[in-house]
Write a protein that holds these residues in place. Sequence first.
Motif, short mmCIF file in Angstrom:
data_model
loop_
_atom_site.label_atom_id
_atom_site.label_comp_id
_atom_site.label_asym_id
_atom_site.label_seq_id
_atom_site.Cartn_x
_atom_site.Cartn_y
_atom_site.Cartn_z
N VAL A 148 1.53 2.27 -3.51
CA VAL A 148 0.36 2.48 -4.45
C VAL A 148 0.10 4.22 -4.38
CG1 VAL A 148 -2.10 2.50 -4.90
CG2 VAL A 148 -0.54 0.41 -4.14
N PRO A 163 0.99 1.88 -10.16
CA PRO A 163 -0.36 1.61 -9.17
C PRO A 163 -0.79 2.79 -8.59
CG PRO A 163 1.92 1.07 -8.22
CD PRO A 163 2.18 1.42 -9.70
N TYR A 164 -2.35 2.67 -8.59
CA TYR A 164 -2.83 3.86 -8.05
C TYR A 164 -4.29 3.42 -7.48
CZ TYR A 164 -5.96 4.17 -12.15
OH TYR A 164 -6.85 4.20 -13.12
N GLU A 165 -4.88 4.37 -6.64
CA GLU A 165 -6.09 4.46 -6.34
C GLU A 165 -6.78 5.92 -6.33
OE1 GLU A 165 -7.70 2.60 -2.96
OE2 GLU A 165 -6.33 0.64 -3.26
N TYR A 166 -7.99 6.15 -6.64
CA TYR A 166 -8.49 7.56 -6.55
C TYR A 166 -9.83 7.66 -5.90
CZ TYR A 166 -11.95 7.61 -10.42
OH TYR A 166 -13.13 7.09 -11.04
N ARG A 167 -10.07 8.92 -5.35
CA ARG A 167 -11.38 9.30 -4.74
C ARG A 167 -11.65 10.78 -5.30
NH1 ARG A 167 -10.35 4.75 -3.88
NH2 ARG A 167 -10.59 3.71 -1.74
N ILE A 207 0.86 -1.26 -0.21
CA ILE A 207 0.06 -0.12 0.06
C ILE A 207 0.94 1.25 0.00
CG2 ILE A 207 -0.13 0.19 2.63
CD1 ILE A 207 -3.21 0.80 1.83
N ALA A 253 -6.48 8.14 4.23
CA ALA A 253 -5.46 7.41 3.34
C ALA A 253 -4.27 7.13 3.89
CB ALA A 253 -5.47 7.79 1.92
N PHE A 278 -2.31 7.52 -4.24
CA PHE A 278 -3.62 7.70 -3.67
C PHE A 278 -3.68 8.91 -4.41
CE2 PHE A 278 -7.17 9.22 -1.45
CZ PHE A 278 -7.85 8.12 -1.04
N GLU A 311 -5.43 9.34 -15.82
CA GLU A 311 -5.60 8.09 -15.58
C GLU A 311 -5.20 7.00 -16.90
OE1 GLU A 311 -9.18 5.52 -13.16
OE2 GLU A 311 -9.42 7.24 -14.48
N ARG A 331 -2.08 4.57 -16.22
CA ARG A 331 -2.43 2.92 -16.59
C ARG A 331 -1.28 2.49 -17.47
NH1 ARG A 331 -8.63 2.53 -16.95
NH2 ARG A 331 -9.52 2.51 -14.83
N PHE A 365 -1.11 4.52 3.05
CA PHE A 365 -0.60 5.32 1.95
C PHE A 365 0.38 6.07 2.20
CE2 PHE A 365 -4.98 3.60 0.28
CZ PHE A 365 -4.55 2.99 -0.95
#
Length: 327
Positions: A7, A38-42, A4, A57, A9, A29, A33, A62
């Motif tokens: 990654v 590696p990523y996550e988003y909000r 984590i 996070a 954020f 985005e 890719r 993160f």
Amino acid sequence: MEQIDLVWFAVVNPHAGSGKTLSLWQKAETLIRQKQIPYEYRTTDCKFHATEMAYSAAKEGFRRFIAVGGDGTVHEVLDGIMHCISDMSLKGESVTLSDFTLAVIPIGSGNDWIKSHHVPYDVEEVVDMIADGSFSMQDIVKVSASDPVSGAEWTRFSYMINIGGTGLDSRICERVNVQKDAGKSGKLLYVKSLIYNLIHSKIFSARVECDGKTIYRGKCLSIAFGIGKYSGGGFRQTPEAIMDDGLTEVTVIPPLPIHRMVVAACRLVDGTFLKLKEVVSCRCHAVSVFPEDGVAGEIVEVDGEIVGAVPVTLENLPQRLQVLHKD
């Protein structure tokens, strides 16, 4: 599965850039890719939501963050990270500021912080910088301000990554933010707010202390504090600030006749501001501003956001944050 802390954020502010954020984020985005980052988003729903997201996070583990928006989004993400570090440290958990990395995909009318780091507005270039590990360390400043309503001292805590101020400086930001909330946008908002507040200037009395030594006492038009050089769409209130030297640059403008205020405004643009004989400046580890007439309440802005009121103290933290930077 990726660790984590490796990654990214991403906190996406859909209200930045007059609604252009989501389309530009979709482009970013896709590139992220393709680079196999590696990523996550909000996405945020309201003001201060980015702070809540970044806090949660960081608490989750993160350590790499991308602010997708303007200076306000960067500021909120930083606040979330810093408040999490503070809470975790109080519980005896081992976490430091230097464990974290902050990048930005700049969108919106206010992107002054990135100018000092030579970060381009081009989404593809920015993603390439993230993928290539184009970063440097920079200072962070803790801001302890007073409550603007009750006047209670040191009840508001925030963190500065670029520039803050009080007086004319904070009044300009206050007016710009009100207009943004009303749906207006564009870089001219800062210029129009500067002109309006120069005409309707408010004078206040203050004592300014740098590292415990009084450098100014008397009536003020504006006071600025900076570890970055640019604010308000490109104005240079702290033109000699250095991002990583552990010092904050402080500039004090006393009341000026109208013709000198016009000269000062022009010099804010061309970077020769400190050549004005009326300006008092210094560089220090800690700066405090106290109301000289005993009347508190002059608002304080940090990175374009109103965070409290005078009395206020700013202290450079001993550790630094890793941020996106282009040599």
